[in-house]
Scaffold this active site. Structure first.
Site, mmCIF file in Angstrom:
data_model
loop_
_atom_site.group_PDB
_atom_site.id
_atom_site.type_symbol
_atom_site.label_atom_id
_atom_site.label_comp_id
_atom_site.label_asym_id
_atom_site.label_seq_id
_atom_site.Cartn_x
_atom_site.Cartn_y
_atom_site.Cartn_z
ATOM 1 N N ASP A 173 50.171 42.830 35.484
ATOM 2 C CA ASP A 173 49.321 42.661 36.862
ATOM 3 C C ASP A 173 48.057 42.287 36.789
ATOM 4 O O ASP A 173 47.728 41.913 35.453
ATOM 5 C CB ASP A 173 49.481 44.251 37.454
ATOM 6 C CG ASP A 173 48.565 44.262 38.902
ATOM 7 O OD1 ASP A 173 48.765 43.431 39.670
ATOM 8 O OD2 ASP A 173 47.856 45.248 39.129
ATOM 9 N N ASP A 203 45.067 42.373 39.389
ATOM 10 C CA ASP A 203 43.856 42.894 39.890
ATOM 11 C C ASP A 203 43.876 44.471 39.469
ATOM 12 O O ASP A 203 44.744 45.276 39.128
ATOM 13 C CB ASP A 203 44.229 43.104 41.571
ATOM 14 C CG ASP A 203 44.039 41.886 42.096
ATOM 15 O OD1 ASP A 203 43.206 41.015 41.843
ATOM 16 O OD2 ASP A 203 44.809 41.913 43.376
ATOM 17 N N SER A 209 51.368 39.061 40.152
ATOM 18 C CA SER A 209 50.410 39.560 40.859
ATOM 19 C C SER A 209 50.576 39.460 42.427
ATOM 20 O O SER A 209 50.981 38.458 42.873
ATOM 21 C CB SER A 209 48.888 38.760 40.472
ATOM 22 O OG SER A 209 47.977 39.141 41.419
ATOM 23 N N GLY A 230 48.080 39.251 44.162
ATOM 24 C CA GLY A 230 46.964 38.374 44.618
ATOM 25 C C GLY A 230 47.224 37.003 44.904
ATOM 26 O O GLY A 230 48.469 36.707 45.295
ATOM 27 N N LYS A 258 58.020 42.407 42.264
ATOM 28 C CA LYS A 258 57.800 42.235 40.949
ATOM 29 C C LYS A 258 59.245 42.376 40.136
ATOM 30 O O LYS A 258 59.336 41.654 38.798
ATOM 31 C CB LYS A 258 56.586 43.120 40.561
ATOM 32 C CG LYS A 258 55.400 42.675 41.099
ATOM 33 C CD LYS A 258 54.019 43.485 40.623
ATOM 34 C CE LYS A 258 52.774 43.053 41.224
ATOM 35 N NZ LYS A 258 51.618 43.865 40.656
#
Length: 226
Positions: A20, A22, A109, A111, A158
């Site tokens: 990951d 963040d 991610s 993000g 994910k």
């Protein structure tokens, strides 16, 4: 909580390690930093906490936060140049040691691709090994939404990426290192001893603490982990 010896064993047996980003590869939550930069930090921070804890679906939380931030292309680029994310201590070395052992490293991610690509370059992860959300912009650079078809844009995404990597690349044992609900979802509900996807949970403040056996709290002495 896992012991250092167990952590070493897990990492040394891995064909691939997925991080990951963040609050794992970097110390911050990227979307919160973007919100602060755009002047709406307080409104977005609580929504991020709820999303990490799994209180709302990830896609819904992402959509609502971006609707508040509405970041322009210029603001995203300026955030990267003027306020670049801070790498977690030891992460670059850990990635390097894994790669030296022939372990494939991926960044998966929730993000944004433009920010994660920048980080990938810093820690020598190939851009082909990066999975993240893509922001959309109009021709004038104004915010136009995000690519909702990306698996990282929704809960369970994910895990689907890892399943795809195992099928496409033939990985037998994949380790996921992360701190939130979407990372926990990437670990199938099976006994860890026979499970081909293990979760090493990285955080000092995760709401998911205790929901998995594997808790990797800090990258101290990253060379000794691998």
């Amino acid at each position: 909580m896992t012991t250092l010896a167990e952590t070493k064993t897990v990492l040394r047996c891995a064909d691939a390690v997925c991080f990951d980003v963040d609050s794992t590869v970097i110390k911050e939550e990227g979307i919160d930093e973007l919100a602060v930069f755009c002047g709406v930090g307080d409104e977005v921070a609580e929504m991020t906490r709820n999303a990490m804890g799994g209180a709302v679906s990830f896609k819904k939380a992402l959509m609502e936060r971006l609707a508040i931030i509405k970041p322009s292309r210029e603001q995203v680029n300026k955030l990267i140049t003027d306020h670049p994310p801070c790498l977690t201590d030891g992460i670059k070395e850990l990635v390097g040691h894994l790669q030296q052992r022939g372990v494939e490293v991926f960044l998966i991610s929730g993000g944004f691709r433009s920010i994660v690509d920048h980080l990938a370059a810093q820690i020598s992860v190939p851009l082909a090994n990066v999975y993240a959300n893509k922001l959309k912009f109009y021709f004038n650079g104004d915010y136009a939404g995000f690519d909702e078809t990306q698996p990282t844009a929704e809960s369970g995404g994910k895990g689907r990426i890892i399943s795809h990597l195992k099928e496409e690349r033939g990985f037998k044992k994949v380790v996921m290192i992360g701190d939130g609900a979407t990372d926990l979802e990437a670990c199938p509900p099976a006994d860890t001893k026979g499970n081909s996807t293990l979760l090493l949970q990285f955080t000092l403040r995760s709401r998911q603490l205790g929901k998995t056996k594997w808790n990797l709290f800090i990258f101290y002495s990253s060379r000794s982990l691998v």
